[in-house]
Design an enzyme around this catalytic site. Structure first.
Site, PDB file in Angstrom:
ATOM      1  N   GLU A 158       5.429   3.783  -6.112  1.00  0.00           N
ATOM      2  CA  GLU A 158       6.655   4.131  -5.388  1.00  0.00           C
ATOM      3  C   GLU A 158       7.655   4.931  -6.218  1.00  0.00           C
ATOM      4  O   GLU A 158       8.839   4.608  -6.273  1.00  0.00           O
ATOM      5  CB  GLU A 158       7.307   2.846  -4.837  1.00  0.00           C
ATOM      6  CG  GLU A 158       6.358   2.085  -3.923  1.00  0.00           C
ATOM      7  CD  GLU A 158       6.919   0.759  -3.404  1.00  0.00           C
ATOM      8  OE1 GLU A 158       8.063   0.411  -3.759  1.00  0.00           O
ATOM      9  OE2 GLU A 158       6.197   0.091  -2.655  1.00  0.00           O
ATOM     10  N   ASN A 199       0.346   5.016  -6.154  1.00  0.00           N
ATOM     11  CA  ASN A 199       0.457   4.296  -4.885  1.00  0.00           C
ATOM     12  C   ASN A 199       1.872   4.428  -4.319  1.00  0.00           C
ATOM     13  O   ASN A 199       2.853   4.300  -5.055  1.00  0.00           O
ATOM     14  CB  ASN A 199       0.158   2.806  -5.169  1.00  0.00           C
ATOM     15  CG  ASN A 199      -0.020   1.969  -3.920  1.00  0.00           C
ATOM     16  OD1 ASN A 199      -0.806   2.317  -3.045  1.00  0.00           O
ATOM     17  ND2 ASN A 199       0.700   0.855  -3.833  1.00  0.00           N
ATOM     18  N   HIS A 235       2.377   1.019   5.530  1.00  0.00           N
ATOM     19  CA  HIS A 235       3.216   0.046   6.253  1.00  0.00           C
ATOM     20  C   HIS A 235       3.720   0.781   7.495  1.00  0.00           C
ATOM     21  O   HIS A 235       4.705   1.519   7.436  1.00  0.00           O
ATOM     22  CB  HIS A 235       4.366  -0.430   5.365  1.00  0.00           C
ATOM     23  CG  HIS A 235       3.887  -1.246   4.201  1.00  0.00           C
ATOM     24  ND1 HIS A 235       3.240  -2.452   4.359  1.00  0.00           N
ATOM     25  CD2 HIS A 235       3.943  -1.020   2.866  1.00  0.00           C
ATOM     26  CE1 HIS A 235       2.926  -2.944   3.168  1.00  0.00           C
ATOM     27  NE2 HIS A 235       3.338  -2.093   2.243  1.00  0.00           N
ATOM     28  N   GLU A 263      -2.105  -1.090   1.652  1.00  0.00           N
ATOM     29  CA  GLU A 263      -1.242  -2.209   2.066  1.00  0.00           C
ATOM     30  C   GLU A 263      -1.029  -2.211   3.580  1.00  0.00           C
ATOM     31  O   GLU A 263       0.078  -2.483   4.067  1.00  0.00           O
ATOM     32  CB  GLU A 263       0.117  -2.127   1.351  1.00  0.00           C
ATOM     33  CG  GLU A 263       0.018  -2.091  -0.164  1.00  0.00           C
ATOM     34  CD  GLU A 263       1.366  -2.056  -0.871  1.00  0.00           C
ATOM     35  OE1 GLU A 263       2.404  -2.334  -0.226  1.00  0.00           O
ATOM     36  OE2 GLU A 263       1.381  -1.748  -2.076  1.00  0.00           O
ATOM     37  N   ASP A 265      -0.297  -2.584   7.296  1.00  0.00           N
ATOM     38  CA  ASP A 265       0.140  -3.462   8.385  1.00  0.00           C
ATOM     39  C   ASP A 265       0.829  -2.576   9.420  1.00  0.00           C
ATOM     40  O   ASP A 265       1.297  -1.480   9.098  1.00  0.00           O
ATOM     41  CB  ASP A 265       1.033  -4.639   7.931  1.00  0.00           C
ATOM     42  CG  ASP A 265       2.133  -4.274   6.953  1.00  0.00           C
ATOM     43  OD1 ASP A 265       2.670  -3.144   7.026  1.00  0.00           O
ATOM     44  OD2 ASP A 265       2.501  -5.127   6.115  1.00  0.00           O
TER      45      ASP A 265
END
Ligand code: 9MR
Length: 465
Positions: A158, A199, A235, A263, A265
């Site tokens: 990030e 990432n 996300h 990750e 979702d």
């Protein structure tokens, strides 16, 4: 050499001696096979994030063991967990996640080494020189500890702002633009066998932020900075999967790096309803299809498997229901959608001849048991070590006393205790020479968690590893 017809006749005779009660067991509701196996059949992995605490929830632990082939620790390998004060490294909780993963025959993705968040104040307050040496020491020590146990690391996490410029973190402000390349070079030296990833989130589709990441990776490749992959956290929001996800992954892959969805979702306003769940299922399908369309998309990890193991409700009030299983660990339409998307397995064609006669030692079996106080999962890999295809198989073994199968996948199991026959299902009937099939089951036990002492395949004894 005998004909298939004759051999199948022999199998039929053998099966006739097995009890007539055949229970076809499948994981949870309708699914045919766990995502880990379906993804593997496509040359991908399916993964999940687990915290050390998650392994204490036996039902969730079993779900994770069944579905995920890769585990990412939710928090346990972050800086605040591994080096809370300068020079004091603690790997207890990270090691717990690794042990839980190993017990379930899962690989581990390391997350994460250099990040602005979950990094203690002592790091943030260092001078530039000190901060760089702390970064070197941290990468060396953490990667050194997990060498051989972690196959890929999110080296830097990030580091970009939404507009595609560098995030103005303490790393960036103290160390300047070069700190990311620096971190990757240190990481390569610390563990040359690990895949090294950058990432980030909101970099899933093409846009200003993913342009920033793309340009950095391009420059790294031109300059020889060792980077192996880019993680797209994904996300996402129901109905808003970026339409350019595949193109974005492809342009990164074209630079010569792997990509992974790290990750995943897909959240919604709660409560869920059938329309939202249906849209979410389409969204999960879109993400899986995007990955399957890009040869260098190596796998998909969801950030939790079930809605009661999700960070979303705590951070986005009024939102949630973002994962493929509900809070009762029951599969949602999103799960079935992923099974369909991953599990688009072509029907196997039957061969006409085989030399796989009873008496040949043509098979090797490995059995990995993951046990907790009252239950266990068993993951059994059967390899055809002969020279001829096996077309239709029955794996026989004797369960230790007290073990009773409660659910299974990739085979039918009958009976559920004592002398069990695990028979192929339609999509894995054929085992080519050197090919393997992994099947598994969950069982209750009364204290004896041992694996069966021996296995036979179509009547001939297998070697065990
Ligand atoms: O799942 C993690 C949660 O338990 C932590 O409280 C949170 C703190 O930042 O981090 C979560 O995981 C994050 C991951 O490490 C990086 N990308 C975003 C994830 C969700 O916040």
């Amino acid at each position: 050499m005998i004909t298939t017809t004759k051999r199948l006749g022999a199998v039929a005779v053998a099966l006739a001696s097995v009890t007539a009660l055949t229970v076809i067991l499948s994981p949870a509701a309708s699914a045919a096979a766990p995502l880990r196996d379906l993804a593997a059949a496509k040359g991908r992995y399916f993964g999940n994030s687990m915290t050390a605490g998650d392994f204490n929830d036996s039902a969730y632990r079993a779900l994770n063991a069944r579905e995920a082939g890769v585990v990412t620790p939710g928090n346990e390998m972050k800086w605040d967990a591994t080096q809370p004060s300068r020079g004091n490294f603690t790997f207890t909780r990270g090691d717990q996640v690794v042990a839980g993963a190993v017990a379930a025959n899962q690989k581990v993705r390391g997350h994460t080494l250099v990040w602005h968040s979950q990094t203690p104040p002592w790091v943030q307050n260092l001078s530039a020189t000190d901060m760089r040496s702390a970064m070197v020491n941290h990468i060396n020590t953490v990667m050194g500890h997990y060498k051989g146990k972690v196959f890929a690391w999110d080296v830097v996490n990030e580091a970009f702002a939404e507009d595609g410029t560098r995030r103005q973190s303490f790393w960036q402000q103290k160390l300047g633009d070069g700190y990311i390349a620096d971190a990757f070079r240190i990481a390569r030296a610390a563990d040359p066998t690990a895949k090294l990833y950058y990432n980030d989130y909101n970099t899933d589709g093409i846009g200003a932020k993913s342009d920033g990441v793309y340009n950095m990776v391009k420059a790294f490749k031109e300059q020889g900075v060792p980077i192996d992959g880019v993680g797209l956290q994904a996300h996402l929001i129901v109905g808003q999967v970026p339409s350019t996800m595949r193109q974005n992954m492809q342009r990164l892959a074209d630079l010569g790096v792997d990509v992974a969805i790290t990750e995943l979702d897909i959240r919604m306003r709660t409560p869920a309803d059938s329309a939202k769940l249906a849209q979410q299922a389409r969204d999960y399908t879109a993400v899986v299809n995007a990955c399957l369309a890009v040869a260098r998309c190596v796998g998909i990890t969801t950030w939790g498997l079930s809605d009661n193991h999700s960070w979303i409700p705590g951070v986005f009030p009024g939102e949630g229901a973002a994962l493929p299983f509900d809070g009762n660990l029951q599969p949602k339409p999103a799960y079935d959608a992923m099974v369909s998307a991953f599990g688009n397995v072509p029907t196997t064609t039957t061969t006409t001849t085989t030399t796989s006669v009873p008496g040949d030692a043509n098979c090797r079996v490995t059995d990995t048991i993951n046990a907790w106080n009252t239950g266990l999962t068993s993951s059994i890999t059967v390899t055809n070590t002969g020279t001829a295809p096996i077309d239709g198989w029955s794996l026989a073994f004797t369960l230790p006393g007290g073990q009773t199968i409660t659910s299974g996948w990739n085979a039918t199991y009958s009976p559920t205790s004592g002398q069990v026959a695990a028979r192929n299902v339609s999509y894995n009937a054929t085992l080519a020479p050197n090919a393997s099939v992994t099947i598994g089951f969950q069982a209750n036990h009364t204290g004896n968690t041992a694996a069966p002492p021996s296995f036979t395949l179509n009547g001939s004894a297998c070697t065990t590893a």
